[in-house]
Design a protein around this motif. Structure first.
Motif, PDB file in Angstrom:
ATOM      1  N   GLU A   1       9.511   8.476   2.254  1.00  0.00           N
ATOM      2  CA  GLU A   1       8.200   9.087   2.671  1.00  0.00           C
ATOM      3  C   GLU A   1       8.379  10.629   3.300  1.00  0.00           C
TER       4      GLU A   1
ATOM      5  N   GLN B   1       1.735   4.505  -3.213  1.00  0.00           N
ATOM      6  CA  GLN B   1       1.111   5.586  -2.491  1.00  0.00           C
ATOM      7  C   GLN B   1       2.081   6.787  -2.987  1.00  0.00           C
TER       8      GLN B   1
ATOM      9  N   GLU C   1       0.853  -0.918   0.231  1.00  0.00           N
ATOM     10  CA  GLU C   1      -0.160  -0.341  -0.247  1.00  0.00           C
ATOM     11  C   GLU C   1       1.107   0.991  -0.443  1.00  0.00           C
ATOM     12  N   ARG C   2       2.146   1.267   0.693  1.00  0.00           N
ATOM     13  CA  ARG C   2       3.111   2.627   0.848  1.00  0.00           C
ATOM     14  C   ARG C   2       3.700   2.739  -0.436  1.00  0.00           C
TER      15      ARG C   2
END
Length: 230
Positions: A229, A142, A138-139
């Motif tokens: 991130e 994104q 998921e990360r």
């Protein structure tokens, strides 16, 4: 082996601590119906929740009988624990073994438990590792593509031999799924080994070996995702 009951109890607790688990001796726990004195309480932190094992140490000269197994089953139920374990180095009567069969109470010796507990704990950790891989997936998606390329999470077009975070996730999930089905020994695909650029055994024989092979890959990916991130 320990010379008296107290030494046996402490040796049992130290064994579980050697596996990286929390183990306390002489614990009084409040159940639904009453309080219980527990020889050794083992706690395992798995993905945000606590798994509890209630361990009874029988440093006896004769085998444990059925009544003690039935009693521990009641204690485990009253405390809402996940597993009960009775340890006795001289063994168990046949009725005790039958009473423990297909229940969450295990009858064993400290020697035998050395192997079975390591695999049981590794199985818990494999489920946590599978969840971590899903979070990584998921990360990964994104993060913008250009940022993933910049931070080395995926190759640019035409660079097929560079690191790919999503390939790591897919490989880990595939082999963990085989482990969950108990498909041992698990043969590793040569392409996977080459693509991951890792020195790994050609076959994985138990949950502990699977964990050792793939946990570092997910830990490395998590670190790279943190950097991308940030």
């Amino acid at each position: 082996m320990a010379g008296d009951w107290k030494e046996y109890q402490e040796e049992t607790a130290e064994f579980f601590r050697s596996l990286g688990l929390a183990a306390s001796t002489d614990v009084t726990m409040k159940g639904v119906r009453t309080e219980h004195d527990v020889d050794v309480l083992v706690e395992i932190d798995m993905a945000g929740f606590t798994v509890r094992w209630i361990v009874e140490c029988k440093h006896w000269k004769h085998p444990v009988n059925k009544l003690h197994v039935l009693a521990l089953r009641e204690i485990v139920s009253d405390l809402g624990a996940d597993r009960g374990i009775i340890l006795c180095e001289v063994g168990f009567q046949s009725g005790a073994v039958e009473a423990a069969s297909l229940t969450n109470v295990q009858v064993s010796s400290l020697c035998e438990l050395s192997t079975s507990s390591r695999d049981a704990i590794a199985s818990f950790q494999l489920r946590e590792l599978f969840d971590r891989a899903g979070v990584c997936r998921e990360r990964y998606w994104q993060i913008p593509k250009a940022r993933r390329i910049e931070k080395g999470l995926r190759p640019d077009l035409g660079d097929a031999h560079l690191y790919s975070g999503i390939f790591v996730v897919e490989v880990v999930e595939r082999y963990l799924s085989l482990a969950f089905r108990g498909a041992f020994p698990i043969a590793l695909d040569l392409f996977d080994i080459m693509k991951l650029d890792r020195k790994a055994p050609k076959t994985l024989s138990n949950p502990s070996e699977v964990l050792s092979a793939f946990e570092p890959l997910i830990a490395e990916l998590e670190g790279m995702l943190d950097a991308a991130e940030g």
